[in-house]
Design an enzyme around this catalytic site. Structure first.
Site, PDB file in Angstrom:
ATOM      1  N   THR A   1       9.998  57.861  -8.444  1.00 56.54           N
ATOM      2  CA  THR A   1      10.030  58.155  -9.749  1.00 56.54           C
ATOM      3  C   THR A   1       9.077  59.345 -10.197  1.00 56.54           C
ATOM      4  OG1 THR A   1      10.510  56.066 -10.469  1.00 56.54           O
ATOM      5  CG2 THR A   1       9.533  57.221 -12.214  1.00 56.54           C
TER       6      THR A   1
ATOM      7  N   GLU B   1       7.552  50.519  -7.747  1.00 58.49           N
ATOM      8  CA  GLU B   1       7.676  51.641  -6.784  1.00 58.49           C
ATOM      9  C   GLU B   1       6.741  50.655  -5.768  1.00 58.49           C
ATOM     10  OE1 GLU B   1       6.977  55.825  -8.847  1.00 58.49           O
ATOM     11  OE2 GLU B   1       5.156  54.573  -8.904  1.00 58.49           O
TER      12      GLU B   1
HETATM   13  C1  5RP Z   1       5.260  57.033 -11.526  1.00 67.16           C
HETATM   14  C2  5RP Z   1       4.731  57.662 -10.324  1.00 67.16           C
HETATM   15  C3  5RP Z   1       4.871  59.062 -10.023  1.00 67.16           C
HETATM   16  O1  5RP Z   1       5.327  59.069  -8.652  1.00 67.16           O
HETATM   17  C4  5RP Z   1       3.495  59.934 -10.183  1.00 67.16           C
HETATM   18  O2  5RP Z   1       3.207  59.757 -11.175  1.00 67.16           O
HETATM   19  C5  5RP Z   1       3.980  61.461  -9.686  1.00 67.16           C
HETATM   20  O3  5RP Z   1       4.620  62.008 -10.787  1.00 67.16           O
HETATM   21  P1  5RP Z   1       5.279  63.600 -10.803  1.00 67.16           P
HETATM   22  O4  5RP Z   1       6.017  63.775  -9.506  1.00 67.16           O
HETATM   23  O5  5RP Z   1       5.890  63.745 -11.983  1.00 67.16           O
HETATM   24  O6  5RP Z   1       3.911  64.274 -10.828  1.00 67.16           O
HETATM   25  O7  5RP Z   1       3.583  56.922  -9.732  1.00 67.16           O
HETATM   26  O8  5RP Z   1       5.031  55.782 -11.784  1.00 67.16           O
END
Ligand code: 5RP
Length: 229
Positions: free
Chosen positions: A28, A106
């Site tokens: 995500t 996740e």
């Molecule tokens: C979501 C997550 C994402 O992988 C993490 O926040 C990184 O996000 P981004 O790629 O938008 O910086 O752990 O729960």
């Protein structure tokens, strides 16, 4: 036109790990979004056949729009590969995740993955976890006030996550998230994780320890650095 966005560089590069027939966990966030875009290109151009398991409602929607085939988590026992983002990752490949609120799914998906690839921009690589980014802890709403006091006694400064409109953020699992600040960062992540999980009402923490195998770092100078654990 050359790509200079570190997230795009890392996200697209990791999509090349995917082989025909693989069952793939789809993480995500904004970096994984580029992975999804590249996977959709490969599905069209190479007739790549994959089965995806999304880690959030957001990723599920994006994958469907892009034509990436999906299955329910329950229909797979193991995944060949998961590609996910991170909020912070240290030299041991330990991570803080959950900035997007998808930490629970996740972590479940990571736990059944033979290989976990992490895609980040270089600003996410840190010496010590928790100095810059707050640690998300997913909690049952009923228990939130009790958990908040317990987390404070463990040295955290928890804050209930809010949406931009001021309403309480609700996870895909209908839980709340406490974002925990630590004045000096996190010195002993294993110990903290054990302590947090022993608090009744805590569903999951954003500490992902020993789960990542390969790291794709998109750099500001246009390179992608790939590191294996
Ligand atoms: C979501 C997550 C994402 O992988 C993490 O926040 C990184 O996000 P981004 O790629 O938008 O910086 O752990 O729960």
């Amino acid at each position: 036109m050359s790509v200079t966005n570190p997230k795009e560089l890392a996200g697209r590069a990791a999509a090349e790990l995917v082989r025909d027939g693989m069952r793939v966990g789809l993480g995500t966030g904004s970096t994984v979004h580029f992975t999804l875009l590249r996977l959709a290109e490969r599905i069209r151009a190479e007739r790549l056949r994959i089965t995806g398991v999304p880690t959030s409602d957001d990723t599920e929607r994006k994958a469907r729009e892009l034509g990436i085939p999906l299955v329910e988590l329950g229909s797979v026992e193991r995944l060949d590969l998961t590609i996910d983002g991170a909020d912070e990752i240290d030299g041991r490949f330990d991570m803080i995740k959950g900035g997007g609120g998808a930490l629970l799914r996740e972590k479940v998906v990571a736990s059944i993955s033979a290989r976990e690839a992490i895609v980040v921009g270089e600003d996410k690589v840190v010496e010590r976890l928790g100095v810059r980014f707050k640690l998300p802890v997913e909690v049952v709403p009923f228990a939130a006030p009790v958990v908040e006091r317990a987390l404070t006694s463990l040295g955290a400064k928890p804050a209930l996550r809010k949406r931009a409109d001021g309403a309480t953020f609700v996870s895909d699992n209908h839980n709340w998230i406490l974002d925990c600040a630590f004045a000096e960062g996190i010195a002993d992540a294993e110990r903290l994780d054990r302590a947090l999980k022993s608090v009744p009402g805590v569903v999951e923490t954003g500490l992902f320890l020993g789960l990542a195998h390969v790291l794709f770092v998109g750099c500001n100078d246009g390179r992608v650095v790939v590191r294996e654990k």
